[in-house]
Design an enzyme around this catalytic site. Structure first.
Site, mmCIF file in Angstrom:
data_model
loop_
_atom_site.group_PDB
_atom_site.id
_atom_site.type_symbol
_atom_site.label_atom_id
_atom_site.label_comp_id
_atom_site.label_asym_id
_atom_site.label_seq_id
_atom_site.Cartn_x
_atom_site.Cartn_y
_atom_site.Cartn_z
ATOM 1 N N HIS A 168 36.889 24.251 15.359
ATOM 2 C CA HIS A 168 37.832 25.120 14.661
ATOM 3 C C HIS A 168 37.908 26.504 15.297
ATOM 4 O O HIS A 168 37.054 26.918 16.076
ATOM 5 C CB HIS A 168 37.475 25.221 13.179
ATOM 6 C CG HIS A 168 36.164 25.897 12.895
ATOM 7 N ND1 HIS A 168 36.030 27.253 12.728
ATOM 8 C CD2 HIS A 168 34.903 25.381 12.723
ATOM 9 C CE1 HIS A 168 34.762 27.553 12.466
ATOM 10 N NE2 HIS A 168 34.054 26.439 12.462
ATOM 11 N N CYS A 224 29.239 23.523 12.682
ATOM 12 C CA CYS A 224 30.512 23.180 13.311
ATOM 13 C C CYS A 224 30.677 23.938 14.628
ATOM 14 O O CYS A 224 29.951 24.883 14.917
ATOM 15 C CB CYS A 224 31.663 23.507 12.368
ATOM 16 S SG CYS A 224 31.837 22.317 11.012
#
Length: 523
Positions: A415, A434
């Site tokens: 992301h 992440c």
């Protein structure tokens, strides 16, 4: 084949019924614990594939023993396969029962070797819990049918990973062993910081070590001159360090890493390649956690590369290793905050101040935003907190303006991030697990280019709506989160990275326990 084995071979013109029966009994006893092997031999009416006088069996034996001699080149525990013992058993095998036992010993050893070479010695998750690698194990029938082909030597060679990276690692291992045997890289550099313009003994030690590593031609200069600065920069580039040409504490620590440690990293990288010995996709995304970069690879060539931030080196935050398939991207995403973060980080803050983190919404089970003054946060703990928390789409959103989804049980994805300053750091482990991307828009354009004539225009139109929008990938893309401290580029020297999570150290210890050693220093 030995004279003894040739003289008593079964299923040849002189084979007798009693001999066959004794041989079959020995085989049946030895294979009783392996149903796949048992099925293979029953289908052949127990006919041997190794202890026979025909040229095909001879070729198989020869190919197998030759392959065992190359075990060390692949970083395998060559003592495990006991080629000398097998040769001795071949010489000594006289009775049908001896030959039956020898047949099974060869089969068992062959299957061990073939599995080790093709899919690795270790079970990844048993060594490091965060390695969720589905090793592409093959059935025994795959190996037994394969060795029965016309060219057993070629079949054995085909078992090793066939990608160029593995071949280069094998070569690098051999080169490092030669260097180790000839004395290594010489004395370490006992300094905390060396920079251009300095001179003296420590500068000479730095110069000599870089010469030994191949970063500098032979020179007698005792000064930290331009040539030495360029050599330091090149070393820094190959080791993922800031390329300022100054040998600071971090750079010197990497320069002083013993050659043996680098060789261990290569051997571990070879084992890791075996765990991923399957097609990775003509187009795939490759994230090497240790070098803080994400890449798009098309037909073996990197076509896009961007810096990344990975999980912090703390329990519960380290980025796992696994492979999955990217199916879509979400533009203007909502951050649905994982419960672990809600209860461990935000709940204590809300208990101190109910109006903290105003950019986040507290949401009830019906999806309604709950007013902060309507909740007594002090009445809840991590186990009974009944709310979720979300951050709506915005430039301040923790996920930035786009996320790339390969749905998985670990809740890991790639992301954007509003924290752009982190990408200038040398070490970039700051996330909850992440993978944050430095250039997420360009990454999105590269993915969409396969399905849109104007990928940038399409993406920007969706972005400008401000609404959360899912954009499917017409052709899903494999994603591989890997961890390599030793990488062999197509051109140039070996590249090394720090073992940030300590995983490779644990893998090396497990390989040592399995019998792997640094070949040049054996004995």
């Amino acid at each position: 084949m030995s004279a003894a084995l040739a003289a008593g071979c079964l299923f040849g013109p002189t084979g007798a019924s009693a001999q066959v029966t004794a041989y079959k009994l020995a085989v049946a006893e030895a294979m009783s614990s392996d149903k796949d092997v048992a099925a293979f031999y029953r289908a052949r009416d127990f006919a041997p594939i190794w202890v026979s006088s025909d040229p095909e069996a001879s070729a198989r034996r020869s190919a197998l023993l030759s392959a065992f001699e190359m075990a060390s080149a692949h970083g395998l525990p060559d003592g495990k396969y006991q080629a000398a013992k097998l040769r001795g058993l071949m010489e000594a095998a006289r009775s049908p029962r001896d030959r039956g036992r020898l047949e099974m010993e060869l089969t068992r050893t062959y299957l061990d070797f073939a599995t080790d070479l093709q899919t690795g010695i270790l079970t990844p998750s048993k060594v490091v819990a965060d390695i969720h690698r589905e090793v592409p194990l093959r059935d025994a029938s795959h190996y037994l049918d394969g060795i029965m082909g016309d060219n057993p030597s070629a079949f054995l060679r085909s078992l090793q990973p066939t990608n160029a990276e593995y071949a280069r690692l094998v070569k690098a291992k051999l080169d490092m062993e030669r260097r180790l045997a000839s004395g290594g890289w010489g004395p370490t550099v006992p300094a905390t910081k060396l920079e251009p313009g300095m001179e003296g003994r420590e500068v000479v030690l730095l110069r000599n070590r870089l010469i030994a590593m191949g970063y500098l031609p032979r020179t007698v200069s005792t000064r930290y001159d331009g040539a030495l600065q360029e050599a330091v920069q090149e070393f820094q580039r190959d080791h993922g360090l800031l390329t300022d040409g100054i040998a600071g504490s971090g750079t010197l620590a990497e320069i002083n890493v013993p050659l043996e440690k680098r060789l261990q990293s290569i051997v571990v990288a070879m084992e890791r390649e075996r765990w991923l010995n399957r097609p990775r996709g003509d187009r795939h995304v490759l994230v090497n956690l240790t070098d803080y970069h994400a890449r798009i690879v098309d037909f073996g060539k990197v076509t896009f590369k961007t810096r990344s931030v990975i999980g912090r080196n703390e329990d519960g935050r380290r980025s796992p290793e696994f492979s999955d398939v990217m199916e879509h991207m979400v533009v203007n995403p909502t951050w649905n905050i994982p419960r672990s973060i809600v209860t461990q980080e935000y709940l204590p803050q809300l208990q101190r101040n109910p109006y903290s983190n105003q950019h986040l919404n507290v949401v009830d089970r019906r999806g309604r935003i709950v007013p902060r003054n309507a909740v007594n946060f002090a009445a809840y703990n991590a186990s009974n907190f009944p709310f979720t928390m979300k951050q709506p789409p915005s430039e301040r959103n923790a996920l930035g303006l786009v996320k790339f989804m390969f749905p998985n049980v670990y809740n890991i994805y790639l992301h954007d991030t509003p924290s752009k300053d982190l990408f200038s750091r040398e070490e970039r482990d700051f996330s909850h697990g992440c993978i944050r991307l430095s250039d997420p828009f360009d990454f999105a354009y590269a993915l969409l280019a396969r399905q849109e004539s104007d990928p940038k225009g399409v993406f920007q139109r969706i972005l400008n709506t401000g609404r959360e929008t899912t954009v499917p990938l017409e052709t899903p893309v494999q994603v591989h989160l890997i961890y390599r401290t030793a990488v062999s580029p197509a051109k140039g020297r070996m590249n090394y990275r720090r073992d940030i999570y300590g995983r490779d150290a644990r893998i090396w210890e497990a390989l040592e326990r399995a019998g792997v050693s640094l070949y040049s220093v054996q004995g």
